[in-house]
Design a protein around this motif. Structure first.
Motif, PDB file in Angstrom:
ATOM      1  N   LEU A   1      33.063  41.748  43.646  1.00  0.00           N
ATOM      2  CA  LEU A   1      31.860  40.949  43.446  1.00  0.00           C
ATOM      3  C   LEU A   1      30.657  41.834  43.134  1.00  0.00           C
ATOM      4  CD1 LEU A   1      32.256  38.283  46.277  1.00  0.00           C
ATOM      5  CD2 LEU A   1      32.547  37.944  43.822  1.00  0.00           C
ATOM      6  N   GLY A   2      30.591  42.969  43.787  1.00  0.00           N
ATOM      7  CA  GLY A   2      29.489  43.901  43.528  1.00  0.00           C
ATOM      8  C   GLY A   2      29.537  44.451  42.116  1.00  0.00           C
ATOM      9  N   THR A   3      30.727  44.762  41.632  1.00  0.00           N
ATOM     10  CA  THR A   3      30.889  45.260  40.273  1.00  0.00           C
ATOM     11  C   THR A   3      30.487  44.196  39.266  1.00  0.00           C
ATOM     12  OG1 THR A   3      32.692  46.688  41.001  1.00  0.00           O
ATOM     13  CG2 THR A   3      32.536  46.256  38.649  1.00  0.00           C
ATOM     14  N   ALA A   4      30.903  42.969  39.507  1.00  0.00           N
ATOM     15  CA  ALA A   4      30.541  41.872  38.599  1.00  0.00           C
ATOM     16  C   ALA A   4      29.033  41.648  38.594  1.00  0.00           C
ATOM     17  CB  ALA A   4      31.269  40.601  39.009  1.00  0.00           C
TER      18      ALA A   4
ATOM     19  N   ARG B   1      40.943  43.214  52.705  1.00  0.00           N
ATOM     20  CA  ARG B   1      40.758  42.136  51.731  1.00  0.00           C
ATOM     21  C   ARG B   1      39.275  41.855  51.516  1.00  0.00           C
ATOM     22  NH1 ARG B   1      45.397  38.195  54.056  1.00  0.00           N
ATOM     23  NH2 ARG B   1      47.168  39.357  53.233  1.00  0.00           N
ATOM     24  N   ALA B   2      38.520  41.820  52.603  1.00  0.00           N
ATOM     25  CA  ALA B   2      37.082  41.569  52.497  1.00  0.00           C
ATOM     26  C   ALA B   2      36.404  42.696  51.724  1.00  0.00           C
ATOM     27  CB  ALA B   2      36.467  41.426  53.882  1.00  0.00           C
ATOM     28  N   PHE B   3      36.814  43.940  51.993  1.00  0.00           N
ATOM     29  CA  PHE B   3      36.235  45.088  51.296  1.00  0.00           C
ATOM     30  C   PHE B   3      36.517  45.005  49.798  1.00  0.00           C
ATOM     31  CE2 PHE B   3      36.972  49.307  49.467  1.00  0.00           C
ATOM     32  CZ  PHE B   3      35.692  49.828  49.552  1.00  0.00           C
ATOM     33  N   LEU B   4      37.764  44.760  49.432  1.00  0.00           N
ATOM     34  CA  LEU B   4      38.121  44.696  48.019  1.00  0.00           C
ATOM     35  C   LEU B   4      37.447  43.515  47.318  1.00  0.00           C
ATOM     36  CD1 LEU B   4      41.897  45.657  48.261  1.00  0.00           C
ATOM     37  CD2 LEU B   4      40.003  47.063  47.421  1.00  0.00           C
TER      38      LEU B   4
END
Length: 65
Positions: free
Chosen positions: A18-21, A10-13
């Motif tokens: 967030l990184g993509t955004a 869950r933390a990874f996804l």
């Protein structure tokens, strides 16, 4: 599957989303700044494609003239 594994996934996804955004937002800001930095009107001649005599000669050779 253990609770620890589920939390890690869950933390990874979440971080992936967030990184993509963040990357998308950074790209939008960068492109906006690049457009703003470009002068609206310039007296300089464009440095792009120019049809010169040798280019016209080449085109004529392709047409068989």
């Amino acid at each position: 599957m253990t609770n620890k594994t589920q939390q890690t996934r869950r933390a990874f996804l979440k971080n992936l989303g967030l990184g993509t955004a963040a990357a998308t937002a950074a790209a939008a800001v960068t492109s906006t700044q690049a457009v703003a930095a470009t002068p609206a009107h310039s007296d300089e001649k464009p440095s792009g494609y120019r049809e010169s005599d040798h280019v016209r000669s080449y085109y004529a050779s392709l047409r068989g003239q």
